[in-house]
Enzyme design. Sequence first.
Site, PDB file in Angstrom:
ATOM      1  N   ASN A  88      39.814 -26.245  41.717  1.00  0.00           N
ATOM      2  CA  ASN A  88      40.615 -26.999  40.743  1.00  0.00           C
ATOM      3  C   ASN A  88      40.092 -28.428  40.769  1.00  0.00           C
ATOM      4  OD1 ASN A  88      42.460 -28.295  39.176  1.00  0.00           O
ATOM      5  ND2 ASN A  88      44.218 -27.963  40.530  1.00  0.00           N
TER       6      ASN A  88
ATOM      7  N   GLU B  28      51.423 -23.296  46.792  1.00  0.00           N
ATOM      8  CA  GLU B  28      50.945 -24.658  47.043  1.00  0.00           C
ATOM      9  C   GLU B  28      52.117 -25.535  47.442  1.00  0.00           C
ATOM     10  OE1 GLU B  28      46.964 -25.248  44.928  1.00  0.00           O
ATOM     11  OE2 GLU B  28      48.507 -26.125  43.680  1.00  0.00           O
TER      12      GLU B  28
ATOM     13  N   HIS C 260      50.937 -25.996  37.682  1.00  0.00           N
ATOM     14  CA  HIS C 260      50.577 -26.808  38.850  1.00  0.00           C
ATOM     15  C   HIS C 260      51.620 -27.912  39.033  1.00  0.00           C
ATOM     16  CE1 HIS C 260      48.477 -29.379  41.640  1.00  0.00           C
ATOM     17  NE2 HIS C 260      47.642 -28.390  41.868  1.00  0.00           N
TER      18      HIS C 260
ATOM     19  N   LYS D 273      40.812 -30.764  38.864  1.00  0.00           N
ATOM     20  CA  LYS D 273      41.795 -31.751  38.389  1.00  0.00           C
ATOM     21  C   LYS D 273      41.097 -32.685  37.383  1.00  0.00           C
ATOM     22  CE  LYS D 273      44.344 -30.980  42.601  1.00  0.00           C
ATOM     23  NZ  LYS D 273      45.202 -31.482  43.667  1.00  0.00           N
TER      24      LYS D 273
ATOM     25  N   SER E  98      45.175 -28.882  50.761  1.00  0.00           N
ATOM     26  CA  SER E  98      44.345 -29.394  51.859  1.00  0.00           C
ATOM     27  C   SER E  98      43.515 -28.324  52.573  1.00  0.00           C
ATOM     28  CB  SER E  98      45.198 -30.179  52.853  1.00  0.00           C
ATOM     29  OG  SER E  98      45.755 -31.317  52.215  1.00  0.00           O
TER      30      SER E  98
ATOM     31  N   GLY F 179      46.639 -32.627  48.649  1.00  0.00           N
ATOM     32  CA  GLY F 179      45.964 -33.924  48.699  1.00  0.00           C
ATOM     33  C   GLY F 179      46.376 -34.802  49.874  1.00  0.00           C
TER      34      GLY F 179
ATOM     35  N   GLU G 233      51.443 -30.880  39.972  1.00  0.00           N
ATOM     36  CA  GLU G 233      51.093 -32.215  39.449  1.00  0.00           C
ATOM     37  C   GLU G 233      51.467 -32.331  37.979  1.00  0.00           C
ATOM     38  OE1 GLU G 233      46.987 -32.320  40.610  1.00  0.00           O
ATOM     39  OE2 GLU G 233      47.520 -32.754  42.691  1.00  0.00           O
TER      40      GLU G 233
END
Length: 258
Positions: free
Chosen positions: A13, A171, A99, A15, A216, A177, A101
């Site tokens: 991904n 996730e 996702h 991003k 991570s 991150g 985010e």
Amino acid sequence: MIPKTIKKLVVANWKMHGNLKQNAALLNDFVATLANLKHTQVVVCAPYPYLAQLQSALQHSDIAWGAQNLAKNEIGPYTGEVSAGMLRDFGATYVIVGHSERATAYCESDENIAQKFMVAKKHGITPILCVGETLIEREAGVMEMVVSKQLDAIINAYGAAVFANTVISYEPIWAIGTGLAATPEQAKSMHRFIRNKIAALNSEAANQLKILYGGSVNPQNALQLCIVENIDGGLIGRCSLNAQDFESICYAAEKAAA
Ligand code: 13P
């Protein structure tokens, strides 16, 4: 449709990273280095403008590609949206849906995410549904309840059978991150919970479902995570932007699959 010989799935991904030059270097490296994987499907999910680049760089390789989002509608006056059909035009066979985010920044509801999941399926694109809890929710011990509710949005609207040949990515938001991955035990327990929840409703769909871990993942922890029961691979953020790191993770998955 994910072929039966494929045991693990490793998804990059990217991003909102990359440019034509950097992407070309990464993709050339992936194609050269990942050609010998037998049990692991590699997928690259890039920003929309680079789908054509993915198609031309990857179409003669075993690496698949996809997007990081799609519209819940199929066509119409939806300025700035990108439809499943458009993704298909560029050969995309996977798409990340829900996702955290995006869900957080753009207030995506579980119902919207469920619609996106279904529209992807309808167009022959494998959805990768992201689920996971915040740190506060984990500390309160309600992580299974949270993930359960995210899955219920799809189950209640469309039934558990729709999970056949799709992907769920666990996730935990606190692991994304942060450099602080879930421990294999934490991941094992949640992956078991997800598989069992679907299996209780439709055992065939549960068997045909891949459950990835994301948050991570790096070359140091990839093998430890990939050997865990019910972990079928990973969804990789930061380390997918570094050819060596990503390739080590893919080889760790391949080793775990052997
Ligand atoms: P990191 O691997 O950078 O933690 O990101 C995980 C992720 O969000 C994948 O979708």
